[in-house]
Write a protein that holds these residues in place. Sequence first.
Motif, short mmCIF file in Angstrom:
data_model
loop_
_atom_site.label_atom_id
_atom_site.label_comp_id
_atom_site.label_asym_id
_atom_site.label_seq_id
_atom_site.Cartn_x
_atom_site.Cartn_y
_atom_site.Cartn_z
N LEU A 1 -0.06 2.13 1.92
CA LEU A 1 0.46 1.17 2.89
C LEU A 1 -0.40 1.13 4.15
CD1 LEU A 1 4.29 1.82 2.58
CD2 LEU A 1 3.03 -0.19 1.80
N ALA A 2 -0.83 2.30 4.61
CA ALA A 2 -1.69 2.36 5.79
C ALA A 2 -3.04 1.69 5.53
CB ALA A 2 -1.90 3.81 6.21
N ALA B 1 -5.78 -5.55 6.29
CA ALA B 1 -5.23 -6.84 6.73
C ALA B 1 -5.66 -7.17 8.15
CB ALA B 1 -3.71 -6.82 6.63
N ARG B 2 -5.98 -6.18 8.96
CA ARG B 2 -6.40 -6.42 10.32
C ARG B 2 -7.78 -7.07 10.41
NH1 ARG B 2 -4.94 -1.17 13.98
NH2 ARG B 2 -2.70 -1.50 14.05
#
Length: 59
Positions: free
Chosen positions: A50-51, A57-58
């Motif tokens: 998830l991290a 995504a950033r």
Amino acid sequence: MKNCFALAAVALTWASAAMAHPGAHVHPHDGAHWLTVVSALGLIAVAGGLAAARLRARK
């Protein structure tokens, strides 16, 4: 994500209270401590995934 940490804290608190008495409890028996290790490693892997997805995504 904040809800996940809150849920984990509540689950740990609930499990520790259940293990504090000789009645029904939550920890593994008969050499099944590997279940705890595998569960912890799985949780770490999911959190890491998830991290990593959030960091990708950033960009």
